[in-house]
Design a protein around this motif. Sequence first.
Motif, PDB file in Angstrom:
ATOM      1  N   PRO A   8      33.154  52.261  44.083  1.00  0.00           N
ATOM      2  CA  PRO A   8      33.664  51.841  43.446  1.00  0.00           C
ATOM      3  C   PRO A   8      34.639  51.398  41.818  1.00  0.00           C
ATOM      4  O   PRO A   8      34.060  51.770  41.383  1.00  0.00           O
ATOM      5  N   VAL A   9      35.662  50.170  41.860  1.00  0.00           N
ATOM      6  CA  VAL A   9      35.631  49.682  40.578  1.00  0.00           C
ATOM      7  C   VAL A   9      34.604  49.502  39.838  1.00  0.00           C
ATOM      8  O   VAL A   9      33.573  48.144  39.880  1.00  0.00           O
ATOM      9  N   PRO A  10      33.932  50.047  38.691  1.00  0.00           N
ATOM     10  CA  PRO A  10      32.371  49.606  38.042  1.00  0.00           C
ATOM     11  C   PRO A  10      33.028  48.097  36.988  1.00  0.00           C
ATOM     12  O   PRO A  10      33.890  48.504  36.581  1.00  0.00           O
ATOM     13  N   ALA A  11      32.028  46.929  36.389  1.00  0.00           N
ATOM     14  CA  ALA A  11      32.306  46.349  35.422  1.00  0.00           C
ATOM     15  C   ALA A  11      32.053  47.402  34.397  1.00  0.00           C
ATOM     16  O   ALA A  11      31.560  48.547  34.376  1.00  0.00           O
ATOM     17  N   LEU A  45      37.820  41.684  31.914  1.00  0.00           N
ATOM     18  CA  LEU A  45      37.068  41.160  32.273  1.00  0.00           C
ATOM     19  C   LEU A  45      36.675  39.914  30.647  1.00  0.00           C
ATOM     20  O   LEU A  45      36.969  40.581  30.052  1.00  0.00           O
ATOM     21  N   THR A  46      35.888  39.230  30.946  1.00  0.00           N
ATOM     22  CA  THR A  46      35.720  38.281  29.303  1.00  0.00           C
ATOM     23  C   THR A  46      34.400  38.052  28.810  1.00  0.00           C
ATOM     24  O   THR A  46      34.243  37.132  30.078  1.00  0.00           O
ATOM     25  N   ILE A  47      34.364  37.481  27.632  1.00  0.00           N
ATOM     26  CA  ILE A  47      32.503  36.980  27.520  1.00  0.00           C
ATOM     27  C   ILE A  47      33.276  35.766  26.504  1.00  0.00           C
ATOM     28  O   ILE A  47      34.757  36.888  25.857  1.00  0.00           O
ATOM     29  N   PRO A  48      32.622  34.806  26.281  1.00  0.00           N
ATOM     30  CA  PRO A  48      33.170  34.376  24.692  1.00  0.00           C
ATOM     31  C   PRO A  48      33.695  35.009  23.475  1.00  0.00           C
ATOM     32  O   PRO A  48      32.766  35.683  23.392  1.00  0.00           O
ATOM     33  N   VAL A  52      37.087  43.133  28.221  1.00  0.00           N
ATOM     34  CA  VAL A  52      36.977  44.176  27.572  1.00  0.00           C
ATOM     35  C   VAL A  52      37.292  44.566  29.382  1.00  0.00           C
ATOM     36  O   VAL A  52      37.965  44.167  30.709  1.00  0.00           O
ATOM     37  N   ASP A  53      38.836  45.568  29.962  1.00  0.00           N
ATOM     38  CA  ASP A  53      39.086  45.829  30.451  1.00  0.00           C
ATOM     39  C   ASP A  53      37.737  46.854  31.986  1.00  0.00           C
ATOM     40  O   ASP A  53      37.582  47.629  31.201  1.00  0.00           O
ATOM     41  N   ALA A  54      38.749  46.601  32.368  1.00  0.00           N
ATOM     42  CA  ALA A  54      37.493  47.668  33.986  1.00  0.00           C
ATOM     43  C   ALA A  54      38.453  48.664  34.035  1.00  0.00           C
ATOM     44  O   ALA A  54      40.236  48.777  34.294  1.00  0.00           O
ATOM     45  N   LEU A  55      38.274  50.024  34.281  1.00  0.00           N
ATOM     46  CA  LEU A  55      39.018  51.262  34.651  1.00  0.00           C
ATOM     47  C   LEU A  55      39.075  51.379  36.056  1.00  0.00           C
ATOM     48  O   LEU A  55      38.076  51.466  36.851  1.00  0.00           O
ATOM     49  N   SER A  56      40.102  52.313  36.317  1.00  0.00           N
ATOM     50  CA  SER A  56      39.962  52.989  37.639  1.00  0.00           C
ATOM     51  C   SER A  56      39.214  54.243  37.759  1.00  0.00           C
ATOM     52  O   SER A  56      39.422  55.014  36.501  1.00  0.00           O
ATOM     53  N   PRO A  57      38.459  54.284  38.334  1.00  0.00           N
ATOM     54  CA  PRO A  57      37.132  55.983  37.895  1.00  0.00           C
ATOM     55  C   PRO A  57      38.292  56.509  38.832  1.00  0.00           C
ATOM     56  O   PRO A  57      37.590  57.778  38.952  1.00  0.00           O
ATOM     57  N   THR A  75      26.544  42.901  36.628  1.00  0.00           N
ATOM     58  CA  THR A  75      27.195  43.842  36.541  1.00  0.00           C
ATOM     59  C   THR A  75      26.739  44.806  37.147  1.00  0.00           C
ATOM     60  O   THR A  75      27.540  46.177  36.882  1.00  0.00           O
ATOM     61  N   ASP A  76      26.589  45.173  38.108  1.00  0.00           N
ATOM     62  CA  ASP A  76      25.916  45.648  39.268  1.00  0.00           C
ATOM     63  C   ASP A  76      27.200  46.024  39.987  1.00  0.00           C
ATOM     64  O   ASP A  76      26.901  46.373  40.587  1.00  0.00           O
ATOM     65  N   GLU A  77      27.580  44.597  40.256  1.00  0.00           N
ATOM     66  CA  GLU A  77      27.998  44.513  41.904  1.00  0.00           C
ATOM     67  C   GLU A  77      29.833  45.727  40.952  1.00  0.00           C
ATOM     68  O   GLU A  77      30.826  44.678  40.173  1.00  0.00           O
ATOM     69  N   PRO A  78      30.114  46.183  42.919  1.00  0.00           N
ATOM     70  CA  PRO A  78      31.645  46.707  42.299  1.00  0.00           C
ATOM     71  C   PRO A  78      32.140  45.325  41.900  1.00  0.00           C
ATOM     72  O   PRO A  78      32.586  44.783  42.720  1.00  0.00           O
ATOM     73  N   LEU A  79      33.610  45.708  40.972  1.00  0.00           N
ATOM     74  CA  LEU A  79      34.578  44.435  41.274  1.00  0.00           C
ATOM     75  C   LEU A  79      35.695  44.792  42.201  1.00  0.00           C
ATOM     76  O   LEU A  79      36.018  43.941  42.982  1.00  0.00           O
ATOM     77  N   GLY A  80      35.613  45.833  42.516  1.00  0.00           N
ATOM     78  CA  GLY A  80      36.681  46.269  44.067  1.00  0.00           C
ATOM     79  C   GLY A  80      36.600  48.446  44.056  1.00  0.00           C
ATOM     80  O   GLY A  80      35.247  48.347  43.734  1.00  0.00           O
TER      81      GLY A  80
END
Length: 87
Positions: A8-11, A45-48, A52-57, A75-80
């Motif tokens: 999984p690509v994690p958040a 990913l953004t918050i106001p 933040v970057d999601a990185l390949s595992p 935040t517990d859901e795989p992005l991809g």
Amino acid sequence: MADAPYLPVPAPAFGRLPAGATPTLAGWLVETGEPVRRGERVAELTIPGLTVDALSPADGVLVRQNVAAGRPIDTDEPLGWVERTDD
């Protein structure tokens, strides 16, 4: 887990978020079917006030994008998912 062909690509961990702040997938930097390297930026990913970057595992190929751009994430859901090609 080392033998798992799909990872999984994690958040990324945001830590403690301000009340009402929900991370959102700003966009994918890699398309499905494209090769990726371990630690490579694959999504943002953004918050106001923060991006933040999601990185390949792993080294491999991005085989699935679970979250569409603009959608809030859990935040517990795989992005991809990445099919690994490294050993």
